[in-house]
Structures are given as structure tokens and as C-alpha cells.
Design an enzyme around this catalytic site. Structure first.
Site, PDB file in Angstrom:
ATOM      1  N   ASP A  54       3.534 -10.397   4.759  1.00 12.81           N
ATOM      2  CA  ASP A  54       3.365 -11.055   3.459  1.00 12.81           C
ATOM      3  C   ASP A  54       2.908 -12.499   3.643  1.00 12.81           C
ATOM      4  O   ASP A  54       2.092 -13.010   2.877  1.00 12.81           O
ATOM      5  CB  ASP A  54       4.674 -11.031   2.668  1.00 12.81           C
ATOM      6  CG  ASP A  54       4.940  -9.648   2.092  1.00 12.81           C
ATOM      7  OD1 ASP A  54       3.973  -8.900   1.892  1.00 12.81           O
ATOM      8  OD2 ASP A  54       6.125  -9.327   1.861  1.00 12.81           O
ATOM      9  N   LEU A 100       1.070  -3.374  -5.158  1.00 13.62           N
ATOM     10  CA  LEU A 100       1.720  -4.270  -6.116  1.00 13.62           C
ATOM     11  C   LEU A 100       1.602  -5.705  -5.642  1.00 13.62           C
ATOM     12  O   LEU A 100       1.656  -5.970  -4.445  1.00 13.62           O
ATOM     13  CB  LEU A 100       3.212  -3.933  -6.218  1.00 13.62           C
ATOM     14  CG  LEU A 100       3.597  -2.603  -6.861  1.00 13.62           C
ATOM     15  CD1 LEU A 100       5.070  -2.321  -6.637  1.00 13.62           C
ATOM     16  CD2 LEU A 100       3.282  -2.632  -8.351  1.00 13.62           C
ATOM     17  N   GLU A 131      13.159  -1.250 -11.183  1.00 15.25           N
ATOM     18  CA  GLU A 131      13.409  -0.121 -10.282  1.00 15.25           C
ATOM     19  C   GLU A 131      13.605  -0.631  -8.858  1.00 15.25           C
ATOM     20  O   GLU A 131      12.934  -1.584  -8.460  1.00 15.25           O
ATOM     21  CB  GLU A 131      12.190   0.828 -10.284  1.00 15.25           C
ATOM     22  CG  GLU A 131      11.724   1.227 -11.661  1.00 15.25           C
ATOM     23  CD  GLU A 131      10.512   2.170 -11.618  1.00 15.25           C
ATOM     24  OE1 GLU A 131      10.003   2.454 -10.512  1.00 15.25           O
ATOM     25  OE2 GLU A 131      10.095   2.613 -12.701  1.00 15.25           O
ATOM     26  N   ASP A 135      11.737   1.790   0.379  1.00 18.04           N
ATOM     27  CA  ASP A 135      10.935   1.507   1.571  1.00 18.04           C
ATOM     28  C   ASP A 135      10.600   2.815   2.295  1.00 18.04           C
ATOM     29  O   ASP A 135      11.261   3.204   3.252  1.00 18.04           O
ATOM     30  CB  ASP A 135      11.706   0.555   2.501  1.00 18.04           C
ATOM     31  CG  ASP A 135      10.783  -0.087   3.519  1.00 18.04           C
ATOM     32  OD1 ASP A 135       9.553   0.091   3.402  1.00 18.04           O
ATOM     33  OD2 ASP A 135      11.294  -0.760   4.427  1.00 18.04           O
ATOM     34  N   GLU A 191       7.946   8.103  -3.852  1.00 11.84           N
ATOM     35  CA  GLU A 191       8.147   7.647  -2.479  1.00 11.84           C
ATOM     36  C   GLU A 191       8.888   8.686  -1.647  1.00 11.84           C
ATOM     37  O   GLU A 191       9.959   9.151  -2.057  1.00 11.84           O
ATOM     38  CB  GLU A 191       8.966   6.342  -2.541  1.00 11.84           C
ATOM     39  CG  GLU A 191       8.848   5.465  -1.333  1.00 11.84           C
ATOM     40  CD  GLU A 191       7.629   4.531  -1.417  1.00 11.84           C
ATOM     41  OE1 GLU A 191       6.818   4.666  -2.366  1.00 11.84           O
ATOM     42  OE2 GLU A 191       7.509   3.690  -0.515  1.00 11.84           O
TER      43      GLU A 191
END
Ligand code: IVH
Length: 720
Positions: A54, A100, A131, A135, A191
């Protein structure tokens, strides 16, 4: 494997960047991110944490914000994931599977909501569904008239991999949707993940089977789903949460909302995460974030944040997408679970195969609700600040006993040392000296050229390796003792009856003297003990190649053991040569004749030669071998006859043989200078077919290869 480019110098400060420098920096960053994308999405083996990734993306974003003219279509901020790998068929997503945007602070969440209000020109605060951000890996499931027709991974967001057969094995995913009002065509998304407990159990099985363990539950879910062999996927406990959709021919509910659709997904037969909450206002949403943050460690599965989504679907549609991410949703990431503590000591553990692994003993500290007292340090290089690819890690800072360190559990179950607090390094802290001796048995420990792992060379004497070595010692291509398999070895070892190879051959003698007899043990009896002793006695005469293989020296498999046995001919010749080579070892190299001779054996390279000589350089290995030799007799190698009728011919054995075993047949053929192959081709000279021979016999007939019965084969070799 893709090398990850890494900058060695500190990256330039964005505020002072010129346009030309910014262009170079963007190029460097996009290469680096691409390599990480491949590692993460295709190889399921990330090299950096999500937080570090990130940070890279934020840097690109900051540079692009300063120089918008440098943004190109291939900017890493516009791409998602990595192109699909070639092993699975490709699937085009009808609606792309995008990613996202991230928020890292409460303010950024508030800004997200304000942006939405501005865009929609509304004053009211829109209802938001919060939510947990699971992962795992996202999956798109296409249903036509309620039937599952196709399942695809995200891939690069536009094209994914077809994993339909694999997905059909997952219990949480219905093959047929339940209920009424089912759209003619719909893509339902969510997921795939694995419970932490299932991940730990799977890793234990992987390690027992000698396979590499997975780094974390996400990787094990990805690795388990993307299996060519569906049976492997079926054996893995994969789970699925549904939370989104792509193409929808019609909505199954009126005035659709996010929370209404989740309810429908639940009725249709999916599992929807039970923690999902409809929030009114930013404060409400942030409360959810904090609550989930506290529960995170006890959830049973990894989450790395919270996803906020605008509830009204018509608003979602109006908001649409900006670049690679929707305007109507954002991920509020958790800070990596980190803590600072003191590394008191570095211990070295010795694995069952002799690998020395350093472990950090920490002053216990809680990280995300879990007490951490140990962290893995992987290997010597890692402690020194060098990664597996030879590039610096932690800016090249080494780890020392007494250091104050930052540790992290970022989704990973095994905590890592992420950095050293240099200001707190004690003045007298010394670089860690990686041991050159095995801490368990004292044998010298060596690190082969190009390897990161240091290994104990005390194959025959190291207690840490004993059980594995003993199992190897009695295995089929070694001593092959009937009735003495892995299970019995483990039991005898646990009871202290067989600790070293020689103990196998003194077992009967000791039993005769013992008060508690083997025949009184559970699972044994008079007959089985007699059979076991007979099987052991039958192996007191052993071929040299089997003995060499049985020693469990690194790199000495069946083939190399044969090469050595054939070359030296007798045990004494072999041992004397190896001792001479070991004695010739110096820091500058080895100029002894024995070493030269060993290296000149065709097929024996320096790595193999080194490993054998290291074994003999450890005196206690030699002593243990001597004790074994008091109990057994090693047969000299019958020199292969080269002037035989079958010399140079290629033979294939097939079907079940009744007159000799496969291994005996192979040995006999090789003694007569024939080659034994595993499959039939035009080059095959003879196929020896036993009972129930199948495809190989058929192929031989088709190719016109001479087929012999077992008797004909025996006649042929006896005649030579
Ligand atoms: S919504 C258009 N909801 O996070 C966006 N994603 O960083 C659709 N993820 O690719 C995604 N939990 O793999 C959404 N509750 C959730 C999620 C979630 C996990 C993952 C998903 C996505 C990634 C984006």
C-alpha cells in the site's frame, strides 16, 4: 522466477522531485509493483506485507497527483492484480472485477462520505453497509437459470482463470440457487478463504509430507483453489463468503439495496458474513470498524479491514467507477498488527532433516490480542539483513541479541521481525555469529554454495534427525527390512530401543537379556518377533550401494549411491578413499588424490563429492559406521560384465513378476551391463512381461519390440 527490483538507496523526496526524476521514479515503482503483483496473484507467495505494498501505491499516487501529465494507461494505480497464469483456461468477466480504494484514517472515511454527497448532490448522509474485509481471494460465479455454469478468479480484473471444477468442491457455494425470482443470468461474487485453524492443520500435513508450508491462510486458500488436480482442492477445507455481484440480468428484489441483496444471497444458499451491519452516519461506521478491530484476533479467519458500501444500488450505479475502484465503496484498512519488544536471545532449532533454523525469543508482548514470545528468523542471511534474492531487507540492518525490535502479525500467523529500533541497540550488542556447529549434536554445520540453509552434517548421530534417518535407513532402497516400517521405527525410538542404526542389529541380543521382552509389547507376539529378527538377520549381508544410500548423506540418492559403489567396489576401498579425501580438506580447497578421484567419477559433481566428504569428516559418523560394520557384512560389488549377450541393451520390466522382484531384476540386468528403462519406445530391446502386463506390453507389440516371459529372460541371462 521474477526478481523483485528493490531500491538500495532511500527513495527521493516527492516534494523536491523534478518532472524528469518523477518519470524515472514512476517507472521504477511500477516495475517493483508489477513484480509484487506477480508474486502475490500468480505465485501466491508475496514478498512484502500488504502495508508495504500500500505504501508503494500511495507513493505512485502522490507523484501522479503532482505530475498528472505523467499518468499513463499502464499506471499501476489503474491495474488490478496480475494477468492470469497460463495453466487454466481464461474467462472474460462480463463486468470487470475491480479493486477498492483505501482509507487509512477516520478523516479519510469522512472524506469518502462527503465525496459521495457532493457527487450525488445530496445533503443527507447515505446509509452505508459496513462489511469485514475478508483476506482471501475473490471469485466470480456465473449462474444461468439458477445453475452454476462458470467460476473464475479475478486475474487482472478483466480476464480470470476458469476454476469451475475446483469450485464445485466447495460446500459454501451452491451448484443451484434456491428460491424464486432467480435472474436468468447473474454473476455472484465473494471471497474464498480458509479458517486459521484449518490452515495450521494443513501446514502440519504439508510439512509431514515434506512439502513447503504456506505462508498464511490467504496463500493456502489461493494455492488450494488453483490446483490442476481437483481432488486436491476437494481435500482442502475452503470456505466462501458472498458479498457482491457483477452482471445481473434482473434484480431479484424491488428497490435493491446492498443489505437487501446480501439477504437475498443468504436465501439463495450462500453464506453471508454475519457481522455485516447497516450503518447510519460516519460515526456509526467507525464504531463498527473499532468493534471489528477488537474482535479481529478471535474471528477464526483473517480480515485486513472493513469495506464501506453505499447501500442504495441506484446510487451505486450513479456513482460508478473512477479508475480502478468504485466511488461507492472504500476499504478502511487495519494498521498491520505490530508491537515493539526486546529480542532476548536467538535460539537455533534443528529440523528433522538437519536444517538449522534461528528463532527469536522475545519478551512476551501482545500483538492484536495474541501473546507473541517467538518470531521466526528464517536463516543466517535474514539475520544479517539479506533476503532470499540477495537484496537487502530492513534496509540491510542486522538483528542482534538485546535489540529492541518491531514485530508484526500481518495476516501471517508466524510473527516476523520487521525492523530494529537502532536508537535502543545496546552499546555492547554484537552481530550474531551463526553457529558452525549443530547445537543438538555438535557436528559441524555447513552451508552449501548458493544455499541459504545451514545444515548439520551429523547424519548418523544427531538426535534431532535420528528418527527420520532411521526411517530412511530401513526404507525399501536401503536396508529394506520387512516388518520394520516408519511406525515401528518411531515406537522403538520413543522407547529407547533403537536410537542408532546399529541398534537394529543388536535388538535380538538385547531382547534375549531384557526383562521386558518384545513379544510382550502391544501389537507383537512370539511369531511376529521371530519374523522381525529373521528379517533383520536376512539383511546382515548388504550390497554396498544400499549401505551408501542408507547413510542418508545429502544428495546421495539411489543413483549416486550406485555410482560410488561401482567405482570403489568394496566398502573398505570406499571408506578409505573418503577418509583420505576428508583428511585432505583445507581452507584453500582439497588437493588430495582421493578428492580428485572422487570428482572424476562420471556423474558425481562437486556438490555430491562435498556432501560425502563432509559426512566422513565428522569423526562420530565414522565411529557410528564402524559400530554398524561390526554387525553387518557389506558385499563387494560384482563388477558389471561387459561382454554379455545383453550388454548395452535396453530392457523394460512390466506386469507382476513372480520369479524375482523388480529391484532384483534391475540389479541383475545392470550387472550384465544392460540398461533398465521405465517406458517402452523404439529404442527398447526387450520387454520382460509378467502377469497382467498392460499398456507397456501392448506398446511393445505395436512397435515390434521383442517380448520375453520371465523364464525366457532367466534363460537369456543365465546363458551369458
Ligand atoms: S467489494 C468493486 N467486499 O477486497 C469492489 N471486497 O481490495 C468489489 N474483499 O477484490 C469488492 N472482502 O477480494 C468487497 N466485503 C467485501 C470484501 C472484499 C474482501 C476483497 C476482494 C476485493 C478486494 C479489494
Amino acid at each position: 522466477m521474477t526478481k523483485t527490483p528493490k531500491s538500495k538507496a532511500t527513495p527521493p523526496d516527492i516534494a523536491t522531485l523534478t518532472k524528469a526524476k518523477a518519470k524515472v521514479e514512476l517507472m521504477r515503482l511500477s516495475l517493483e509493483m508489477e513484480a509484487h503483483n506477480v508474486a502475490y496473484y500468480q505465485k501466491d507467495a508475496p514478498k512484502i506485507s500488504d502495508a508495504e505494498y500500500d505504501a508503494l501505491r500511495r507513493r505512485v499516487e502522490a507523484i501522479e497527483a503532482k505530475f498528472p501529465e505523467l499518468v499513463t494507461g499502464s499506471s499501476p494505480t489503474l491495474t488490478v492484480g496480475a494477468a492470469p497464469s497460463r495453466a487454466f483456461a481464461k474467462v472474460q468477466h462480463a463486468v470487470p472485477m475491480l479493486s477498492l480504494g483505501n482509507a487509512f484514517s477516520d478523516e479519510e472515511v469522512a472524506e469518502f462520505v462527503e465525496r459521495i454527497q457532493r457527487f450525488l448532490r445530496i445533503d443527507e448522509v447515505p446509509a452505508i453497509v459496513a462489511e469485514p474485509k475478508i483476506d482471501g481471494l475473490s471469485l466470480s460465479l456465473r449462474y444461468e437459470h439458477g445453475e452454476l455454469v462458470r467460476a473464475a478468479t479475478r486475474g487482472d480484473g478483466f480476464t480470470g482463470e476458469d476454476v469451475t471444477a475446483n469450485v464445485r468442491t466447495i460446500d459454501d457455494i451452491p451448484n443451484r440457487l434456491k428460491g424464486k425470482a432467480i435472474p436468468a443470468a447473474c454473476e455472484l461474487r465473494g471471497e474464498v478463504y480458509m479458517l486459521k485453524s484449518d490452515f495450521l492443520a494443513l501446514n502440519k500435513r504439508q510439512e509431514e509430507a515434506g512439502e513447503d508450508p504456506f505462508a498464511n491462510p490467504r496463500n493456502s486458500a489461493a494455492g488450494s483453489l488453483r490446483q490442476k488436480d481437483v481432488a486436491i482442492t476437494a481435500s482442502r477445507p475452503l470456505k466462501f463468503f458472498a458479498y457482491a455481484w457483477g452482471e445481473m440480468s434482473d434484480y431479484p428484489i424491488d428497490e435493491p439495496t446492498q443489505h437487501g441483496m446480501l439477504k437475498w444471497l443468504d436465501h439463495a444458499g450462500f453464506t453471508v458474513n454475519p457481522l455485516i451491519t447497516l450503518c447510519h452516519g460516519v460515526e456509526d461506521a467507525l464504531k463498527f470498524y473499532r468493534k471489528i478491530g477488537e474482535e479481529r484476533a478471535s474471528l477464526g479467519y483473517d480480515i485486513d479491514g472493513v469495506v464501506y458500501k453505499v447501500d442504495r444500488i441506484d446510487w451505486q450505479a450513479r456513482l460508478g467507477f473512477a479508475g480502478r475502484a468504485p466511488r461507492w465503496a472504500i476499504a478502511h484498512k487495519f494498521a498491520a498488527e505490530q508491537a515493539t519488544t526486546v529480542l532476548e536471545k536467538i535460539d537455533i532449532q534443528v529440523g528433522r532433516t538437519g536444517a538449522l533454523t534461528p528463532v527469536a525469543r522475545l519478551t512476551p508482548v501482545t500483538v492484536g490480542g495474541v501473546v507473541v514470545a517467538n518470531a521466526t528468523l528464517h536463516n543466517e542471511d535474514y539475520i544479517k539483513g539479506v533476503g532470499n534474492d540477495g537484496q537487502p531487507i530492513r534496509d540491510g540492518v542486522d538483528i542482534r541479541e538485546g535489540d529492541t525490535v518491531v514485530i508484526q502479525r500481518a495476516g501471517d500467523v508466524i510473527p516476523q521481525v520487521v525492523s530494529v529500533v537502532m536508537e535502543k541497540r545496546p552499546k555492547d550488542a554484537k552481530p550474531f555469529a551463526f553457529p558452525t556447529k549443530c547445537p543438538v549434536c555438535g557436528s559441524h554445520a555447513i552451508r552449501e554454495n548458493g544455499e541459504v540453509v545451514t545444515r548439520c552434517t551429523g547424519a548418523l548421530i544427531c538426535p534431532a534427525q535420528a528418527v527420520e534417518r532411521l526411517k530412511h535407513f530401513v526404507s525399501r532402497l536401503a536396508f529394506d527390512i520387512d516388518g520394520l516400517g516408519d511406525k515401528q521405527i518411531q515406537e522403538f525410538y520413543d522407547d529407547g530401543l533403537i536410537m542408532h542404526p546399529v541398534d537394529i542389529f543388536t535388538l535380538a541380543k538385547r531382547d534375549a537379556r531384557a526383562e521386558k521382552k518384545l513379544r510382550d509389547r502391544e501389537g507383537f507376539g512370539e511369531v511376529s518377533v521371530r519374523n522381525l529378527f529373521a528379517a533383520i538377520d536376512a539383511r546382515r549381508k548388504i550390497e554396498l550401494n544400499r549401505l551408501i544410500f542408507a547413510l542418508g548423506i545429502r544428495h546421495i540418492g539411489e543413483g549416486n549411491a550406485k555410482l560410488l559403489a561401482r567405482h570403489y567396489g568394496s566398502f573398505n576401498a570406499f571408506r578409505d578413499a573418503m577418509l583420505a579425501a576428508a583428511a585432505g580438506q583445507t581452507a584453500e580447497g582439497n588437493s588430495s588424490e582421493a578428492w580428485q578421484d572422487l570428482n572424476n567419477i562420471g556423474g558425481v559433481g562437486e556438490i555430491v563429492a562435498d556432501a560425502v566428504v563432509e559426512f566422513f569428516a565428522e569423526k562420530r559418523n565414522v565411529k557410528a559406521l564402524g559400530e554398524l560394520l561390526d554387525e553387518i557384512e557389506v558385499l563387494d560389488v560384482e563388477q558389471a560384465k561387459s561382454d554379455t549377450a545383453i550388454a548395452g541393451k535396453t530392457v523394460v520390466f512390466t506386469g507382476s513378476l513372480t520369479k524375482f522382484t523388480r529391484d532384483e531384476a534391475k540389479a541383475a540386468a545392470e550387472r550384465l551391463s544392460a540398461k533398465v528403462a521405465g517406458s517402452v519406445s523404439k529404442k527398447t530391446d526387450y520387454v520382460v512381461a509378467g502377469e497382467d502386463a498392460g499398456s507397456k506390453l501392448k506398446k511393445a507389440t505395436e512397435l515390434g519390440v521383442k517380448v520375453l516371459t520371465e523364464d525366457e529372460w532367466l534363460a537369456l541371462i543365465e546363458a551369458t
